[in-house]
Design a protein around this motif. Structure first.
Motif, PDB file in Angstrom:
ATOM      1  N   UNK A  59       0.807  -1.331   0.206  1.00 14.63           N
ATOM      2  CA  UNK A  59       0.106   0.054  -0.020  1.00 14.63           C
ATOM      3  C   UNK A  59       0.831   1.259   0.012  1.00 14.63           C
ATOM      4  N   UNK A  60       1.767   1.497  -1.063  1.00 18.05           N
ATOM      5  CA  UNK A  60       2.414   2.569  -1.143  1.00 18.05           C
ATOM      6  C   UNK A  60       1.650   3.948  -0.806  1.00 18.05           C
ATOM      7  N   UNK A  61       2.381   4.769  -0.088  1.00 24.60           N
ATOM      8  CA  UNK A  61       1.326   6.100   0.178  1.00 24.60           C
ATOM      9  C   UNK A  61       0.446   5.896   1.385  1.00 24.60           C
ATOM     10  N   UNK A  62       0.210   4.951   1.797  1.00 25.46           N
ATOM     11  CA  UNK A  62      -0.950   4.833   2.805  1.00 25.46           C
ATOM     12  C   UNK A  62       0.033   4.941   4.210  1.00 25.46           C
ATOM     13  N   UNK A  63      -0.736   5.623   4.918  1.00 29.74           N
ATOM     14  CA  UNK A  63      -0.201   5.855   6.539  1.00 29.74           C
ATOM     15  C   UNK A  63      -1.388   5.645   7.458  1.00 29.74           C
TER      16      UNK A  63
END
Lengths: 85, 360
Positions: B102-106
């Motif tokens: 989930x790149x970009x998910x924080x």
């Protein structure tokens, strides 16, 4: 237009230069400033748009709230109490 | 072995690096600002710092040049409501990445109890309504350092499935989702709250979860430091069993789990809730290597006289080898061990109170 001046401590974090802005109340004047400078908003008011707990506003020499009316010649001062060690 | 630690303190960020001569402070940032978290996202190398400016609210900063420069990005904020006492984020208590797929998910856990998600590297945040609207939330509580309202102190994304998460709330118990946060259920079974009336002692919503850590290689094995003791789960956090072998005391905030060995974990005990100092004023770390059958009290390199350090929830971290640990205290001491805690070295002794240490 009312004039708004901010504490120097705020200027350390965000562009908060003295400015004139339209509005018939403290809140309306601040909203005009936030529209031009969106980052400033969260430093002065919380998620619900209330003045932050330790941020104080004066109109000329009297303590004010967001709904305090202001006139064209009034000066709004936004500052805070510093504390801690 | 890790060569870098991000230390978030009450008066700024300290970027600590390992060189041939040892660990040293390589860079500082945000000096004078109250920080709660600092993290490096391993997926893209971005650094994140959570500020709590007191008068001016919570802010989030991101660096895409490894800390040379910072940009203020959006901080989690509650949607506006018509209620006079509508919520506002008071503290950014925990921040985690959303998983390798989930790149970009924080994810960000806050005081006053809201869990927020960003899908765009912190450019915007959305309140997790499912957990916020959970009916039991009115029973959640808070009180103490930075936590006058409930705080989400732990967010553990399952390394096998980024939709599965374990969340720890102080005070609100352990919560889990298996569908990326669309639905939640409380999994506090086995925890108990000594401070509650007897009938509510095992209430799943009343549990003061100080911190949860999981073994990365065996994600169903978790350790939990609770207000009233140390607990372990071997079933993915569904049920918890008290670890009575902990010594010299069962109170504490921090826990670190070995990334490969599910039987090894570290704790930093203090006397008890109303006396938050090391037992006999001796700074120690308690380590088990046998699944909590026994604990060894580690003292080498730590002050054994007149030590009053408290290690807060995020003040202990272990690197990917399980050998290198960093520990920062509320008294501003930063220690590192490179042999699993057998011996500790003081890296800096005059830092501001430390909120979080994290290998980067």
């Amino acid at each position: 237009m009312p004039r708004v001046a901010f504490t120097g401590n705020l200027k350390r974090h965000v562009d908060a230069r003295t400015a004139r802005a339209e509005g018939a109340s403290v809140g309306a004047v601040l909203e005009s400033l936030f529209a031009a400078n969106p980052r400033l908003r969260s430093y002065v008011v919380d998620d619900q748009g209330r003045l932050r707990k330790h941020v104080n506003v004066y109109v000329n020499d009297a303590r004010a709230e967001l709904d305090t009316p202001v006139g064209a010649d009034d000066e709004i001062f936004v500052f805070q109490a510093l504390s801690g060690g | 072995m890790s060569k870098r630690i991000l230390v978030a303190t009450r008066k700024g960020l300290f970027d600590v690096r390992r060189s041939a001569s040892g660990w040293r402070i390589a860079r500082t940032a945000f000096l004078g600002d109250i920080l709660s978290q600092a993290m490096r996202d391993p997926r893209d190398g971005a650094l994140y710092v959570a500020q709590s400016l007191g008068h001016f609210g919570v802010k989030l900063q991101r660096s895409t040049d490894d800390g040379k420069s910072w940009k203020e990005i959006a901080a989690p904020a509650f949607p506006k409501t018509d209620a006079k006492d509508g919520p506002s984020v008071e503290y950014l208590f925990s921040i985690e990445t959303g998983g390798p797929d989930r790149p970009g998910t924080l994810w960000c856990g806050t005081v006053s109890g809201g869990l927020f998600r960003s899908a765009d590297r912190g450019e915007s945040w959305t309140l997790n309504e499912a957990l916020w609207n959970e009916p039991s939330r009115k029973e959640w509580g808070g009180g103490g350092f930075n936590v006058d309202k409930p705080g989400i102190d732990t967010i553990l994304v399952d390394p096998r499935d980024s939709d599965r998460m374990v969340v720890g709330i102080s005070t609100g118990g352990v919560w889990q989702t298996k569908d990326g946060g669309r639905s939640w259920r409380v999994t506090s079974k086995g925890l108990y709250a000594e401070y509650m009336p007897p009938a509510r002692r095992n209430d799943p919503y009343m549990q003061d979860v100080h911190r949860i850590a999981r073994c990365a290689a065996h994600p169903d094995k978790l350790w939990l430091q609770h207000h009233n003791g140390v607990f372990r789960s071997t079933d993915g956090g569904e049920t918890w069993k008290e670890v009575k072998s902990i010594k010299p005391s069962k109170f504490g905030f921090a826990v670190a789990a070995h990334p490969k060995d599910a039987d090894t974990a570290w704790f930093v005990p203090g006397v008890k809730d109303e006396c938050r100092i090391p037992v006999d004023a001796k700074m120690v770390v308690a380590r088990t290597t046998d699944g909590a059958k026994s604990f060894k009290v580690l003292t080498k390199g730590l002050p054994q006289k007149h030590a009053y350090d408290l290690v807060l929830r995020h003040g202990l971290d272990v690197d990917e080898t399980g050998k290198c640990l960093a520990m920062g205290s509320s008294t501003g001491n930063l220690w590192v061990t490179e042999n699993g805690g057998n011996a500790w070295t003081l890296v800096a002794g005059n830092l501001p109170p430390i909120a979080s240490v994290r290998f980067a």
